[in-house]
Design an enzyme around this catalytic site. Structure first.
Site, PDB file in Angstrom:
ATOM      1  N   ASP A 166      -2.166   3.875  -9.726  1.00 39.12           N
ATOM      2  CA  ASP A 166      -2.288   2.468  -9.775  1.00 39.12           C
ATOM      3  C   ASP A 166      -3.257   2.467  -8.142  1.00 39.12           C
ATOM      4  OD1 ASP A 166      -0.448   3.071  -7.933  1.00 39.12           O
ATOM      5  OD2 ASP A 166       0.949   1.347  -8.444  1.00 39.12           O
ATOM      6  N   GLU A 167      -2.949   3.671  -7.374  1.00 37.62           N
ATOM      7  CA  GLU A 167      -3.207   3.298  -6.063  1.00 37.62           C
ATOM      8  C   GLU A 167      -5.279   3.372  -6.027  1.00 37.62           C
ATOM      9  OE1 GLU A 167      -2.271   5.936  -3.316  1.00 37.62           O
ATOM     10  OE2 GLU A 167      -0.052   5.827  -3.638  1.00 37.62           O
ATOM     11  N   TYR A 201      -6.652   9.610  -0.442  1.00 35.63           N
ATOM     12  CA  TYR A 201      -6.237  10.320  -1.577  1.00 35.63           C
ATOM     13  C   TYR A 201      -6.841   9.574  -2.968  1.00 35.63           C
ATOM     14  CZ  TYR A 201      -2.592   9.987  -5.541  1.00 35.63           C
ATOM     15  OH  TYR A 201      -2.388  10.230  -6.989  1.00 35.63           O
ATOM     16  N   LYS A 207      -8.757   9.905  -6.628  1.00 38.25           N
ATOM     17  CA  LYS A 207      -8.319   9.860  -7.440  1.00 38.25           C
ATOM     18  C   LYS A 207      -9.194   9.105  -8.852  1.00 38.25           C
ATOM     19  CE  LYS A 207      -4.923  11.026  -9.353  1.00 38.25           C
ATOM     20  NZ  LYS A 207      -4.216  12.062 -10.350  1.00 38.25           N
ATOM     21  N   VAL A 226      10.821   4.700   8.992  1.00 38.65           N
ATOM     22  CA  VAL A 226       9.933   3.802   8.115  1.00 38.65           C
ATOM     23  C   VAL A 226       9.170   3.388   8.977  1.00 38.65           C
ATOM     24  CG1 VAL A 226      10.147   1.445   7.363  1.00 38.65           C
ATOM     25  CG2 VAL A 226      12.152   2.652   7.046  1.00 38.65           C
TER      26      VAL A 226
END
Ligand code: NAD
Ligand code: TDX
Length: 336
Positions: A129-130, A156, A160, A212
């Site tokens: 989905d990225e 990345y 893709k 985080v």
């Protein structure tokens, strides 16, 4: 259904290995060939149980190595090639983008070229989905559909997206028999401990800080890995050539809430949480609209996040040897 031979590239990684086990279990008469060059993310020990199955073969090959891929495909004559092999970690693509273009773009092209030369009947590209970029947090009504334009943010996701464009171009130009699935974030067994969920579980078990990024409010749409495997199984058997399928389960969670949940499940203090510098270009929210795959193929996620995360945490607690081997580097030693 007639027995098939299926090549699974990247089958020593997280989702690929889950897919190998899923297919061996569901189709006892299929031959499953795993092609993997065992990068840092590949773990041959993950496939230990598959190696006892006479219908399974492991081939240590880089998907960019065209002669080796061609020799294997000539020998095995696969009915279907499913391409999971990729560099998959966004943070690594920011510190070292080159290998992402090599593996994710060129590797996909090499596989398709060999399939074309040998008339392999079916190719499936496992995408993400990225490739759609991100959605704002203040528009919960927005979702990615198959028609959403590609708008990648990281090296990345750009690599893709590049591979997806090549697959679509091969379909149109050469009538290449391919499908693409774009899935949201997976979680479950054999997830490499550089990714959010396994990293937080293992750090929490060691009472180590839980890093985080940014404000922790970034949202991901989590899917239990077996649900993803089932979607790919449906697509390679019943999907329409040239079609993109979005796969996701409406399980949106903010990162900070996942980390707090892991602390709670493991009985650890939230004081372990440390807010650290944000990821560069950090995507804010991903959310998939899975209507199309539901309508076309009847796919629906079966595992709810509350159950899947408990199962996953238990798996990491019960399988300490698997991840200790990764932490020590022993996993890169050849299988005995
Ligand atoms: P992973 O990093 O765990 O595994 C990748 C595997 O590919 C490893 O076994 C590695 O050794 C192998 N590999 C890498 N380069 C190779 C090469 N040149 N030749 C042969 N093998 C090579 O990745 P993952 O999380 O299992 O993701 C698998 C696929 O699914 C990827 O294409 C990824 O983009 C996609 N995807 C992942 C997610 C997720 O949440 N993890 C979500 C959607 C899509
Ligand atoms: O230490 C961390 N702290 C943190 O806050 C790590 C490793 C991550 N994060 C954040 C970044 C993301 O918002 O957690 C979220 C999830 O991060 P990752 O596990 O790295 O996954 P993500 O970047 O969302 O990408 C994953 O899903 C889509 C996979 O790695 C990709 O291969 C897939 O395409």
């Amino acid at each position: 259904m007639a027995a098939k031979t299926i090549v699974v590239t990247g089958g020593a990684g997280f989702i690929g290995s889950n897919f190998v086990y899923y297919m061996l279990n569901k189709y006892p008469d299929y031959r499953i060939i795993c092609v993997d060059c065992l990068t840092y993310a590949g773990n041959i020990h993950t496939l230990r149980k598959a190696k006892n199955n006479p219908n399974f073969r492991f081939a240590k090959i880089n998907i960019c190595d065209k002669p080796a891929i061609k020799a294997l495909f000539e020998e095995e004559k696969p009915d279907i090639v499913v391409n999971f092999a990729a560099e998959s970690h966004v943070d690594r693509s920011i510190t070292g983008p080159e290998i992402f273009v090599e593996t994710n773009v060129r590797g996909t092209q090499v596989l398709m070229e060999v399939c074309r030369e040998l008339n392999i009947p079916r190719f499936h590209q496992v995408s993400t989905d990225e490739v759609y970029g991100d959605l704002p947090l203040d528009r919960p009504d927005l979702f990615f559909t198959e028609k959403t334009p590609l708008h990648a943010s990281s090296p990345y996701s750009a690599s893709k997206a590049g591979a997806d464009m090549l697959v679509m171009a091969y379909c149109r130009t050469f009538n290449f028999p391919a499908t693409i699935s774009r899935c949201s974030n997976n979680y479950g067994p054999y997830h490499f401990p550089e990714k959010l969920i396994p990293l937080m579980i293992i750090n929490a078990l060691h009472d180590k800080p839980l890093p985080v990024y940014g404000d922790g409010k970034n949202v991901r749409d989590w899917l239990y890995v077996e649900d993803h495997c089932r979607a790919i199984d449906l697509i390679i058997h019943d999907g329409k050539i040239g079609q993109v399928y979005n796969v996701g389960g409406h399980n949106e969670m903010a990162n900070i809430d996942i980390v707090k949940l892991i602390c709670k499940e493991l009985g650890k203090s939230e004081d372990l949480i440390e807010f650290v510098e944000d990821r560069k270009g950090h995507d804010r929210r991903y959310a998939i609209d899975p209507t199309f795959i539901h309508d076309e193929l009847g796919w629906l996620p079966e595992t709810k996040f509350e159950d899947g995360i408990k199962k996953t945490i238990k798996w990491y607690v019960d399988n300490e040897a698997w991840w200790q081997d990764i932490l020590s580097g022993n996993y890169q030693k050849e299988e005995d």
